[in-house]
Design an enzyme around this catalytic site. Sequence first.
Site, PDB file in Angstrom:
ATOM      1  N   CYS A  16       0.946  -1.140   0.144  1.00  9.54           N
ATOM      2  CA  CYS A  16       0.039   0.041   0.019  1.00  9.54           C
ATOM      3  C   CYS A  16       0.893   1.383  -0.044  1.00  9.54           C
ATOM      4  O   CYS A  16       1.861   1.408   0.806  1.00  9.54           O
ATOM      5  CB  CYS A  16      -0.907  -0.118   1.250  1.00  9.54           C
ATOM      6  SG  CYS A  16      -1.778   1.586   1.513  1.00  9.54           S
ATOM      7  N   CYS A  19       0.515   3.167   3.356  1.00 15.36           N
ATOM      8  CA  CYS A  19       1.489   2.482   4.500  1.00 15.36           C
ATOM      9  C   CYS A  19       2.746   2.605   4.307  1.00 15.36           C
ATOM     10  O   CYS A  19       3.835   2.932   5.097  1.00 15.36           O
ATOM     11  CB  CYS A  19       1.146   0.930   4.402  1.00 15.36           C
ATOM     12  SG  CYS A  19      -0.425   0.485   5.171  1.00 15.36           S
ATOM     13  N   ASP A  39       0.496  16.797  -0.541  1.00 13.08           N
ATOM     14  CA  ASP A  39      -0.008  16.179  -1.823  1.00 13.08           C
ATOM     15  C   ASP A  39       0.995  16.305  -3.097  1.00 13.08           C
ATOM     16  O   ASP A  39       1.464  17.455  -3.398  1.00 13.08           O
ATOM     17  CB  ASP A  39      -1.391  16.441  -2.374  1.00 13.08           C
ATOM     18  CG  ASP A  39      -1.991  15.428  -2.979  1.00 13.08           C
ATOM     19  OD1 ASP A  39      -3.180  14.624  -2.826  1.00 13.08           O
ATOM     20  OD2 ASP A  39      -1.575  15.353  -4.304  1.00 13.08           O
ATOM     21  N   HIS A  55      -4.453   0.836   8.689  1.00 10.55           N
ATOM     22  CA  HIS A  55      -4.820   0.441   7.246  1.00 10.55           C
ATOM     23  C   HIS A  55      -6.115   0.024   7.299  1.00 10.55           C
ATOM     24  O   HIS A  55      -6.738  -0.958   7.517  1.00 10.55           O
ATOM     25  CB  HIS A  55      -3.893  -0.351   6.666  1.00 10.55           C
ATOM     26  CG  HIS A  55      -4.380  -0.523   5.161  1.00 10.55           C
ATOM     27  ND1 HIS A  55      -3.776  -0.184   4.081  1.00 10.55           N
ATOM     28  CD2 HIS A  55      -5.480  -1.285   4.755  1.00 10.55           C
ATOM     29  CE1 HIS A  55      -4.435  -0.649   2.703  1.00 10.55           C
ATOM     30  NE2 HIS A  55      -5.453  -1.229   3.178  1.00 10.55           N
ATOM     31  N   ASN A  94     -12.463  11.473  -0.111  1.00  8.15           N
ATOM     32  CA  ASN A  94     -13.251  10.742  -1.290  1.00  8.15           C
ATOM     33  C   ASN A  94     -13.513   9.352  -0.806  1.00  8.15           C
ATOM     34  O   ASN A  94     -12.589   8.488  -0.231  1.00  8.15           O
ATOM     35  CB  ASN A  94     -12.109  10.854  -2.572  1.00  8.15           C
ATOM     36  CG  ASN A  94     -12.137  12.390  -2.710  1.00  8.15           C
ATOM     37  OD1 ASN A  94     -12.908  13.294  -2.812  1.00  8.15           O
ATOM     38  ND2 ASN A  94     -11.042  12.620  -3.307  1.00  8.15           N
ATOM     39  N   GLY A 100     -13.697   9.716  -6.390  1.00  6.01           N
ATOM     40  CA  GLY A 100     -12.718  10.243  -6.841  1.00  6.01           C
ATOM     41  C   GLY A 100     -11.560   9.551  -6.075  1.00  6.01           C
ATOM     42  O   GLY A 100     -10.422   9.859  -6.084  1.00  6.01           O
ATOM     43  N   THR A 102      -8.454   7.287  -5.107  1.00  2.00           N
ATOM     44  CA  THR A 102      -7.453   6.677  -6.024  1.00  2.00           C
ATOM     45  C   THR A 102      -6.686   5.692  -5.182  1.00  2.00           C
ATOM     46  O   THR A 102      -5.994   4.924  -5.650  1.00  2.00           O
ATOM     47  CB  THR A 102      -6.821   7.378  -6.866  1.00  2.00           C
ATOM     48  OG1 THR A 102      -6.112   8.523  -6.193  1.00  2.00           O
ATOM     49  CG2 THR A 102      -7.732   8.063  -7.737  1.00  2.00           C
ATOM     50  N   HIS A 107      -7.679   8.385   4.196  1.00  2.05           N
ATOM     51  CA  HIS A 107      -7.074   9.495   4.035  1.00  2.05           C
ATOM     52  C   HIS A 107      -7.647  10.974   3.961  1.00  2.05           C
ATOM     53  O   HIS A 107      -8.882  10.800   3.572  1.00  2.05           O
ATOM     54  CB  HIS A 107      -5.794   9.766   3.238  1.00  2.05           C
ATOM     55  CG  HIS A 107      -6.139   9.484   1.744  1.00  2.05           C
ATOM     56  ND1 HIS A 107      -6.507   8.334   0.927  1.00  2.05           N
ATOM     57  CD2 HIS A 107      -6.389  10.444   0.827  1.00  2.05           C
ATOM     58  CE1 HIS A 107      -6.948   8.516   0.119  1.00  2.05           C
ATOM     59  NE2 HIS A 107      -6.978   9.972  -0.457  1.00  2.05           N
TER      60      HIS A 107
HETATM   61  P1  5GP Z   1      -7.620  10.135  -3.450  1.00  2.00           P
HETATM   62  O1  5GP Z   1      -7.645  10.327  -4.847  1.00  2.00           O
HETATM   63  O2  5GP Z   1      -7.460   8.838  -3.109  1.00  2.00           O
HETATM   64  O3  5GP Z   1      -8.709  10.950  -2.470  1.00  2.00           O
HETATM   65  O4  5GP Z   1      -6.422  10.908  -3.020  1.00  2.00           O
HETATM   66  C1  5GP Z   1      -5.046  10.483  -3.185  1.00  2.00           C
HETATM   67  C2  5GP Z   1      -4.003  11.494  -3.313  1.00  2.00           C
HETATM   68  O5  5GP Z   1      -2.962  11.023  -3.084  1.00  2.00           O
HETATM   69  C3  5GP Z   1      -4.152  12.198  -4.537  1.00  2.00           C
HETATM   70  O6  5GP Z   1      -4.598  13.707  -4.310  1.00  2.00           O
HETATM   71  C4  5GP Z   1      -2.787  12.189  -5.186  1.00  2.00           C
HETATM   72  O7  5GP Z   1      -2.473  13.452  -5.789  1.00  2.00           O
HETATM   73  C5  5GP Z   1      -1.964  11.771  -4.081  1.00  2.00           C
HETATM   74  N1  5GP Z   1      -0.804  11.062  -4.073  1.00  2.00           N
HETATM   75  C6  5GP Z   1      -0.620   9.934  -5.095  1.00  2.00           C
HETATM   76  N2  5GP Z   1       0.686   9.352  -4.972  1.00  2.00           N
HETATM   77  C7  5GP Z   1       1.266  10.345  -4.240  1.00  2.00           C
HETATM   78  C8  5GP Z   1       2.548  10.120  -3.829  1.00  2.00           C
HETATM   79  O8  5GP Z   1       3.458   9.312  -4.209  1.00  2.00           O
HETATM   80  N3  5GP Z   1       2.968  11.002  -2.894  1.00  2.00           N
HETATM   81  C9  5GP Z   1       2.233  12.011  -2.465  1.00  2.00           C
HETATM   82  N4  5GP Z   1       2.827  12.644  -1.375  1.00  2.00           N
HETATM   83  N5  5GP Z   1       0.876  11.949  -2.712  1.00  2.00           N
HETATM   84  C10 5GP Z   1       0.379  11.437  -3.671  1.00  2.00           C
HETATM   85 ZN    ZN Z   2      -2.164   1.038   3.722  1.00  2.00          ZN
END
Ligand code: 5GP
Ligand code: ZN
Length: 120
Positions: A16, A19, A39, A55, A94, A100, A102, A107
């Site tokens: 993950c 994680c 982010d 997690h 999200n 949204g 991903t 988080h």
């Molecule tokens: P979600 O779309 O799941 O609500 O938010 C995931 C967030 O993680 C996205 O805003 C994306 O830009 C961020 N993100 C994805 N990969 C990484 C990473 O490797 N490092 C950091 N700092 N943020 C990440």
């Molecule tokens: Zn995790």
Amino acid sequence: MARRSRRRAFALPEDCLFCTLYREGDHVHAGDGFVAIRDINPKAETHLLVIPERHVETFREVGDFPAEETKRMLEFVAESAHEVGLEDYRVVVNVGPGAGQTVFHLHWHVLGGVTRGLPE
Ligand code: 5GP
Ligand code: ZN
């Protein structure tokens, strides 16, 4: 040759991303089983992600947190915003791909200043 198994829809904790970032990320605030990171693709002038060590895949499973840990998590969100100098900000979660999400480790987005691609 054996058929390769299909990839799981959700990551297990050992592979993950969050994680991993919990353990080795560049934390702007850390402590008590929570970290805040910036982010990588900010949707606001200031865009933090608050990540719990525990997690669970989505906010739907927030009931898996002991009550005291849930309270602490919310306090940590507020502390993280304060830590980077935010007075006014938005907190977003999200929940599920249709909303949204991903990364399937719960988080909290903390968004301060001008935001991009979010409702006014
Ligand atoms: P979600 O779309 O799941 O609500 O938010 C995931 C967030 O993680 C996205 O805003 C994306 O830009 C961020 N993100 C994805 N990969 C990484 C990473 O490797 N490092 C950091 N700092 N943020 C990440
Ligand atoms: Zn995790």
